[in-house]
Structure formats: structure tokens, C-alpha cells
Design an enzyme around this catalytic site. Sequence first.
Site, short mmCIF file in Angstrom:
data_model
loop_
_atom_site.label_atom_id
_atom_site.label_comp_id
_atom_site.label_asym_id
_atom_site.label_seq_id
_atom_site.Cartn_x
_atom_site.Cartn_y
_atom_site.Cartn_z
N LYS A 44 63.57 59.97 90.61
CA LYS A 44 63.56 59.22 89.34
C LYS A 44 64.68 58.19 89.26
CE LYS A 44 65.48 63.55 88.35
NZ LYS A 44 65.36 64.90 87.88
N GLU A 104 54.55 60.09 90.91
CA GLU A 104 54.21 61.00 89.79
C GLU A 104 55.27 62.08 89.58
OE1 GLU A 104 52.67 61.97 86.72
OE2 GLU A 104 50.93 61.10 87.69
N GLY A 131 58.01 66.29 85.96
CA GLY A 131 57.58 67.27 86.95
C GLY A 131 56.08 67.34 87.15
N VAL A 166 62.01 71.35 95.68
CA VAL A 166 60.70 70.69 95.59
C VAL A 166 60.05 70.60 96.98
CG1 VAL A 166 59.48 68.62 94.85
CG2 VAL A 166 61.45 69.42 93.54
N LYS A 173 63.80 58.61 83.49
CA LYS A 173 62.36 58.86 83.31
C LYS A 173 61.78 57.91 82.26
CE LYS A 173 63.22 63.69 84.55
NZ LYS A 173 63.64 64.98 84.01
N ALA A 182 40.74 65.47 99.35
CA ALA A 182 41.25 64.25 99.99
C ALA A 182 40.26 63.67 100.98
CB ALA A 182 42.57 64.55 100.70
N GLY A 205 69.27 77.12 87.48
CA GLY A 205 68.81 76.03 88.35
C GLY A 205 68.01 74.96 87.64
N VAL A 226 58.64 61.84 87.04
CA VAL A 226 58.70 61.93 85.57
C VAL A 226 57.97 63.19 85.10
CG1 VAL A 226 58.18 60.79 83.38
CG2 VAL A 226 58.70 59.41 85.40
N1 HSE Z 1 67.27 68.43 85.47
C1 HSE Z 1 65.95 68.01 85.17
C2 HSE Z 1 65.56 68.64 83.84
C3 HSE Z 1 65.01 68.42 86.27
O1 HSE Z 1 66.32 69.48 83.31
O2 HSE Z 1 64.53 68.30 83.29
C4 HSE Z 1 63.72 67.68 86.31
O3 HSE Z 1 63.86 66.30 86.46
#
Ligand code: HSE
Length: 433
Positions: A102, A126, A131, A14, A202, A33, A184, A129
Site C-alpha cells: 500500500k 487488490e 486485505g 501474507v 489506502k 484461471a 500481530g 487496500v
Molecule cells: N496494520 C494494518 C491494519 C494491516 O491494522 O489494518 C493491514 O494493512
Amino acid sequence: MKPVKIGLLGLGTVGGGTVNVLRRNASEISRRAGRDIQILRAAARGKCTCDTTGIPLTEDGFEVVNDPDVDIVVELIGGEEPAKQLILTALANGKHVVTANKALIAKHGNEIFAKASEMGLMVAFEPAVAGGIPIIKALREGLTGNKIEWVAGIINGTCNFILTEMRDKGREFADVLAEAQAKGYAEADPTFDVEGIDAAHKLTILASIAFGIPLQFDKVYIEGISGITRIDVAYAEELGYRIKLLGLARRTEQGVELRVHPTMIPHRRLIANVDGVMNAVLVKGDAVGPTLYYGAGAGAEPTASAVVADIVDVVRTLTSDPENRVPHLAFQPQHITDIPILSIDDVKTAYYLRLSAEDKPGVLANVTRILADHSISIEAILQKEPDSGDNFVPIIMLTHITLERELKAAVSAIEALPTINKPVKLIRLETLG
Ligand code: HSE
């Protein structure tokens, strides 16, 4: 105007995505902004996932949060510690914070927001929760005219990917989990995903913002998907349902239901058709009715999209009076109410039951008598072909809405029958109507 200076903690998936988005869309972002946004420095351990040219790096996050020139600390390292201490130090140093963490917000958010309010600072979250889906923004600002009745979300992409593959390709749970890890999607510890803990983090946040209650992760009922079999996925499909790992927060007269568990949903619902790693959150407001938010729940740039939106939000409010900012948990802190959270035994929902029953007269009559004794009404019964050469057959039952305590008592009594193999499989069913 002088640029706003960012101190970045973490340059993993991220963090790297955030650097790339901030650079690629720099002019578009500063037009929104009203100021340029400059990454002043970053803390990272291990391999960075982006080009860090021009960004001074350190391995020590405390150097970043203690740097007097940093205006906003962006925490993207995850986990509880040292993230918590870094954020509390940043706040003590008068810096605003943006975080994707989270677990930290769900478990320590009450303390962190209290500190931020005391200091007149913002903690924006933001990206924590779903993404890239702006669900915090929608719940906290877009729906403020509503009394929120319930929120139901597919908020773990890994579980959704596993359940989708099991349904579409008939694959086994363990085999799909290995692929999710390789791709991943999964957390560093995949039990966080498959046992529902990540979704519960979340949900805790969503429920707080929806109902104006404190963050209460420890009161969420959590059940993951590791007990879901291909057979149940296939039977659900045959009956017109999909199995999803759902996070559900519902306000009832008795209190708030907070639960994460595999859930059968009618396949005609839009949310039942959210497949693969995608996330979706369905929010029911009394005025607006149901609204659905869909998008990528993880990944470098989808999550960076939410990080950057939060940075811009903080930049826009830098000069505003702290009293007039959007409250962290949507409701003014003095109006956060401690509504009781219901135990799972007090939840009312419908159920799918799968029994392995001896195929002889009277067996089903005994089962239905037990259900009737517990005031459980049956919606549908289906008898399938025997599993193997023996005399036991799978019986599938759908019940009407009932109290979980009664259902569990009935299931124990059914399991005690000599003509029934233990255990009886139970999956909760929500029509989301
Ligand atoms: N491991 C989490 C998922 C990543 O699979 O949604 C995002 O929080």
C-alpha cells in the site's frame, strides 16, 4: 496449456498465506484461471511461515525478478525499498506484477503504472487496500456506471480494535495498543497505524480509483487516534455516536476532500458497528446509492485471498490486448484529471467539542457568542459533572456543518477566554447520510 509461473517475493505472513491458499485450492483456482499456477521460486529472508517444500528459495529478490522463466512477480515484502526497484526491474523484464504494498502504490504508484503501461503490463494491487475485501474490484469494475460521490472507510484494523476495546471495556489506549502489537495486527512500526499513515496510504488508492485523480498521498490530511481518550469515547456513546478512524474521500464543487481522522458516526449506521480488527468501506455512487463492503482487512489468508484473485485476473488477461484491459486506476490514463485536493481548512463538516469551563454565570454565553460570531450553529450542548473537586465542568457541544477554518478560529478565541482550560478537544462528526 503450460502452467503460469509465479516468482514470489516475501514469505512472511501474507506470503505464507498465499502459498497455502494456492496449494490448498489449486484445482479450484486453475478451473477459474484456465491454467495451472506454479510457484517457480521465492525470495525470503528470515523464517518462512509456510511449508516451502518444492519451492527453490533465495535471499536475493533480484534473482527472482531477473529469472526469464517467471511470468508474474508477486511482491509481498512491503516497504518502499527494495520493493520499488524489484517491481520496476520486473516490469523492465516484461513481467506482470501483483503487490500488497500500500505504501509503495500510494507514494510511487503513478511512476509504477506509467512504466507498466509503457511495457503493456499489469500491476494488480487488490491486497493493498482492506486485505481480503475486494474493494478495488468493486470500485474499478462493479461501479463503473456511477459518478462516485464519496468513499468512507474503516481501513485500519489496529485502530478499530483499539477504539472498540476502549469503548466496550473502558480500556486505556496504550494498554490496547500493546495487545494489538502482540496479536500481530499492527504494522512493524505501530505509529503507521495509530497516527493514521497506513489508512492514508489506502485512502490515497481508493480516492484515485473513485475519482480518476493521480495518487497524491502527500495531500491527505492525516490525524491519528493517539489523542482519543476514554472520556471522549464514552461521551460519544452517550450522544448516540461511535468514534472510528475514518478515511474519507469526498468530491465537492471546490475540489476533493482527502482526510483521515477520528470521526464520530451515528451508531445507527451499519459502518459504526464494524468492530474489532474488521474493515469496512462505504461507497456512495450517484446511481447505486450507498454500498458497504465488509471483511477482514489483514491477516495471512484473508490477504492471500486478494493476492490469488489478482494472480487469476492477470492470468485471464495474459492473452488480451493491453489497450482493452481494466486500467490500473479505473480511468483511462489519458483521462486521469488533476482535480484540486482541498486543504483541511476548506473542509466542511460538523464537530464535537469538549471544553473544560469554569462553572459560573456568563461562561457559556461567552462561548456561544464566539461560535455565533463565526457563523457556527450549535446542534446540542451537554454539561457534565465536574471532573474533580475544582470548579471546572466538562461541556460537550455538537455543531452543525461548518467550515473548518471558522471552527478553528472560534476554538482559538474560546481557548483564550480566562474561564476555559486549554485545549478544547475537537473531533469531526460525519452523519454519512
Ligand atoms: N496494520 C494494518 C491494519 C494491516 O491494522 O489494518 C493491514 O494493512
